[in-house]
Design a protein around this motif. Structure first.
Motif, PDB file in Angstrom:
ATOM      1  N   GLY A   1       0.856   4.451  -2.711  1.00 34.88           N
ATOM      2  CA  GLY A   1       0.680   5.661  -2.534  1.00 34.88           C
ATOM      3  C   GLY A   1       1.641   6.666  -3.258  1.00 34.88           C
ATOM      4  O   GLY A   1       1.252   7.837  -3.368  1.00 34.88           O
ATOM      5  N   SER A   2       2.806   6.020  -3.478  1.00 32.12           N
ATOM      6  CA  SER A   2       3.614   7.038  -4.257  1.00 32.12           C
ATOM      7  C   SER A   2       4.047   6.553  -5.667  1.00 32.12           C
ATOM      8  O   SER A   2       4.547   7.449  -6.335  1.00 32.12           O
TER       9      SER A   2
ATOM     10  N   THR B   1       2.989   0.755  -9.693  1.00 31.57           N
ATOM     11  CA  THR B   1       3.621  -0.163  -8.520  1.00 31.57           C
ATOM     12  C   THR B   1       3.873  -1.536  -9.132  1.00 31.57           C
ATOM     13  O   THR B   1       4.786  -1.976  -9.022  1.00 31.57           O
TER      14      THR B   1
ATOM     15  N   VAL C   1      -0.319   8.464 -10.575  1.00 34.65           N
ATOM     16  CA  VAL C   1      -0.606   8.436  -9.263  1.00 34.65           C
ATOM     17  C   VAL C   1      -1.701   9.551  -8.935  1.00 34.65           C
ATOM     18  O   VAL C   1      -1.600  10.589  -9.415  1.00 34.65           O
TER      19      VAL C   1
ATOM     20  N   GLY D   1       1.330   4.766  -7.583  1.00 34.13           N
ATOM     21  CA  GLY D   1       0.102   4.430  -8.431  1.00 34.13           C
ATOM     22  C   GLY D   1       0.024   3.270  -9.200  1.00 34.13           C
ATOM     23  O   GLY D   1       0.310   2.061  -9.026  1.00 34.13           O
TER      24      GLY D   1
ATOM     25  N   THR E   1      -4.305   4.947  -5.181  1.00 35.49           N
ATOM     26  CA  THR E   1      -3.220   5.498  -4.306  1.00 35.49           C
ATOM     27  C   THR E   1      -3.714   5.486  -2.840  1.00 35.49           C
ATOM     28  O   THR E   1      -2.450   5.355  -2.159  1.00 35.49           O
ATOM     29  N   GLY E   2      -4.751   5.574  -2.460  1.00 36.26           N
ATOM     30  CA  GLY E   2      -4.912   5.348  -1.047  1.00 36.26           C
ATOM     31  C   GLY E   2      -4.508   4.106  -0.587  1.00 36.26           C
ATOM     32  O   GLY E   2      -4.248   3.926   0.848  1.00 36.26           O
ATOM     33  N   GLY E   3      -4.671   2.990  -1.273  1.00 34.27           N
ATOM     34  CA  GLY E   3      -4.076   1.772  -0.823  1.00 34.27           C
ATOM     35  C   GLY E   3      -4.885   0.934  -0.013  1.00 34.27           C
ATOM     36  O   GLY E   3      -4.029  -0.074   0.872  1.00 34.27           O
ATOM     37  N   ASP E   4      -6.054   1.170   0.254  1.00 27.67           N
ATOM     38  CA  ASP E   4      -6.912   0.432   1.402  1.00 27.67           C
ATOM     39  C   ASP E   4      -7.254  -0.819   0.772  1.00 27.67           C
ATOM     40  O   ASP E   4      -8.537  -0.952   0.344  1.00 27.67           O
TER      41      ASP E   4
ATOM     42  N   PRO F   1       0.838  -1.361   0.163  1.00 31.95           N
ATOM     43  CA  PRO F   1       0.120   0.004   0.017  1.00 31.95           C
ATOM     44  C   PRO F   1       0.874   1.283   0.045  1.00 31.95           C
ATOM     45  O   PRO F   1       0.379   2.289  -0.653  1.00 31.95           O
ATOM     46  N   ASP F   2       1.993   1.227   0.698  1.00 34.00           N
ATOM     47  CA  ASP F   2       3.064   2.557   0.458  1.00 34.00           C
ATOM     48  C   ASP F   2       3.453   2.617  -0.826  1.00 34.00           C
ATOM     49  O   ASP F   2       3.500   3.913  -1.367  1.00 34.00           O
TER      50      ASP F   2
END
Length: 476
Positions: A61-62, A67, A205, A64, A284-287, A57-58
Motif C-alpha cells: 500500500g505504501s 516492496t 505506487v 507498490g 497497491t490494494g494488497g488483497d 500488504p501494508d
C-alpha cells in the motif's frame, strides 16, 4: 561499572540477605531440541505465511512495486544482524536472548533497555497478528476479529505450557502448511504475470484517481523498519539457546539457516505478486486473497486462506513460547521484586515456565480488544533500536576474556557491526516522530526504573546469568 558474565550456580545474594529455599538462579531449562527442532520453532516465529498475508500488504500500500526491493534490502541488513546474533548467542547462550548478550558486552543499563524493547515487540506483535485470523477464516466462518484473536492467543498459551519438543513438532506441521500456501501464491503469480522483472525497480505506487505516484528513496528507507520486522523472528534461536543441544555450534546454524529459508519463503511470493497483479491499483490494494481467487478459483482461495489462519495460530504458539522464556530469564536474573521473580521463574511438569507463559498469553488475549493500529510503527522503531544495540554489543564482543572464548565468529569484524550501526541509526531518523516519541517515552520510563530500583540494588538485582553447563573456559 564493569559487568561480568555470572554463571548460574555462583550468582548469590550478599551474606546479610537470607538465601531463599529454592534459589531463582538454580533453575535452568531442559536441553531437548537440536538444529531441526530449533529451526522449525524459529521459522514458525518468523511466520512466513502470516507475515506475507498480514504485514506485506501494508508495504504494498505504501511502496507498490518497490516492496520486493525494500524487503530484499532489509534481508541483506538482516544478514549482518544475524552475524551479530550468532557470535553473541554462542558467547552468551541464555534464554534472555538480546538482553543477556548486550548486558554482558555493553553493560547492565544497555541490556535493560534492550530487554524493554524486546518485551515491547514480543508482547504487541502476537495479538496484532492473531486478530488477522478472522479475515482468513471468512470463507468458512464469520468471526469478530477481536474474539478470534483472543481465542488464538488463549490456544497458543495452552500449547506453550507443553514440552518444547512437542511444540517443535506441532509448529513443524503448521509450518509445512505455511510453505504450501506461500508456494501456491508464488506459482499462481508467476503463471499469471502481467509485467516483467523491470517492474521490481520501477518504483511506482497506485495514486489517487487510478494514476501512478513515484516511490522515493526516502520512502524505501522509512519502509526498512517494517522490512526488518518481516524477518525478525530469526532472533528466536538465541532465546532457545538454553534448550538447544550443543548451543556453541547450533545457535549460529539455526540463526543463519532460519534467515535464509524465511527470506526465500517471503521474498519469492512477493516478487510473484508484483508480476501477477492485474494492475498497479490491485497491487497497491494488497488483497492477496482476492488475487489468488482471480488467478485460480474460490476453492484454491479458501485453501490458501485456511493455511494462513493455521499459520497465525502457529505464530501465536511460538511467540508465546519465546515471550515466556524472556520473562523466565528476567526473573532468574532478578529484574523484579522478589515475589515477582519467584513466580516468573517457576517451572511446570513439562519443564516450561508456566507462570511466565500465562503472564504473556492472557494479557495478549486482552490486547486483542485494544486499538493497535499505530503499534506497527512502534514495533518497527523498537526492532531497529534493538538491532542497533545488539550491533554495539557485537562491536565490543572481542574484548578481554571474550577475545579468546570458544564461540562462532562473524566474518569481516569489526566492519559488519560498524556499518550496521550507521545504517540502523539512519533508518531510525527516517521514522515518524510520533512512533519515535512513544517508543522513547517507554524507554525513558524503563530508565527511571533502572535508576530508582535496579541500580541502587546492583548486588541483588539484575544479575545477568548464563547456565554453567554451556560456558567455555577462556583461552590463554
Amino acid at each position: 561499572m564493569t559487568d561480568t558474565l555470572r554463571p548460574v550456580e555462583t550468582a548469590a545474594a550478599p551474606p546479610d540477605v537470607p538465601a531463599p529455599a529454592a534459589p531463582v538462579e538454580s533453575r535452568t531449562l531442559k536441553r531437548s531440541i537440536g538444529v531441526v527442532g530449533g529451526t522449525l520453532l524459529t521459522l514458525s516465529c518468523v511466520t512466513p505465511a502470516s507475515t506475507l498475508f498480514v504485514v506485506v500488504p501494508d508495504l504494498f500500500g505504501s511502496l507498490g512495486t518497490a516492496t520486493a526491493l525494500t524487503i530484499a534490502i532489509g534481508s541483506l541488513l538482516c544478514v549482518a544482524v544475524a552475524f551479530c546474533y550468532s557470535e553473541l548467542g554462542t558467547l552468551v547462550p541464555s534464554a534472555g536472548g538480546e538482553y543477556a548478550m548486550v548486558s554482558t558486552m555493553a553493560g547492565r543499563l544497555a541490556g535493560w533497555l534492550v530487554f524493554v524493547l524486546s518485551l515491547l515487540v514480543v508482547m504487541i506483535v502476537p495479538p496484532v497478528i492473531a486478530m488477522g485470523t478472522a479475515d482468513y477464516l471468512e470463507p468458512v466462518l464469520h468471526l469478530d476479529p477481536s474474539l478470534a484473536g483472543a481465542g488464538v492467543m488463549l490456544l497458543a498459551t495452552l500449547a506453550g505450557l507443553l514440552d518444547l519438543r512437542a511444540n517443535a513438532w506441532i509448529t513443524g506441521v503448521f509450518l509445512v502448511l505455511e510453505v504450501i500456501a506461500a508456494a501456491v501464491v508464488a506459482v499462481l503469480g508467476f503463471a499469471h504475470a502481467e509485467r516483467g522483472p523491470g517492474s521490481l525497480v520501477s518504483m511506482e505506487v497506485g495514486g489517487a484517481g487510478g494514476g501512478a505516484d513515484p516511490v522515493t528513496a526516502m520512502l524505501v528507507v522509512s519502509g526498512l523498519a517494517i522490512a526488518l520486522f518481516i524477518t525478525q523472528g530469526f532472533s528466536t534461536a538465541v532465546y532457545l539457546s538454553e534448550e538447544l543441544e550443543n548451543p556453541r555450534r547450533n545457535v549460529a546454524r539455526t540463526v543463519l539457516a532460519t534467515l535464509a529459508i524465511s527470506t526465500v519463503i517471503i521474498l519469492v511470493p512477493v516478487v510473484a505478486i508484483t508480476f501477477g497483479a492485474s494492475d498497479l491499483a490491485a497491487l497497491t490494494g494488497g488483497d492477496i486473497g482476492a488475487m489468488v481467487t482471480a488467478w485460480s478459483n474460490s476453492a484454491v482461495g479458501t485453501f490458501v486462506s485456511l493455511c494462513v489462519a493455521l499459520a497465525i495460530v502457529n505464530a501465536g504458539i511460538v511467540m508465546v513460547i519465546q515471550n515466556s522464556r524472556v520473562l523466565f530469564a528476567s526473573a532468574r536474573d532478578k529484574a523484579w521484586p522478589a515475589p515477582v521473580n519467584g513466580l516468573f521463574a517457576r517451572l511446570g511438569r513439562f519443564g516450561s515456565p508456566w507462570v511466565a507463559t500465562l503472564a504473556v498469553g492472557v494479557p495478549g488475549a486482552a490486547l486483542c480488544y485494544v486499538n493497535l493500529d499505530t503499534l506497527y510503527g512502534v514495533t518497527g522503531v523498537s526492532v531497529t533500536a534493538m538491532y542497533l544495540l545488539v550491533a554495539v554489543a557485537a562491536l565490543l564482543s572481542r574484548r578481554g576474556a571474550h577475545r579468546h572464548a570458544h564461540a562462532w565468529r562473524m566474518p569481516l569484524w569489526p566492519v559488519v557491526p560498524v556499518l550496521l550501526i550507521a545504517v540502523l541509526a539512519y533508518v531510525l531518523t527516517q521514522q515518524e516522530a510520533s512512533h519515535l516519541l512513544l517508543t522513547g517515552s517507554i524507554a525513558a520510563v524503563a530508565t527511571l526504573y533502572w535508576a530508582l530500583y535496579l541500580r541502587p540494588r546492583r548486588d541483588t538485582r539484575w544479575l545477568v546469568t548464563v547456565p554453567q553447563d554451556v560456558r567455555e573456559p577462556a583461552g590463554p
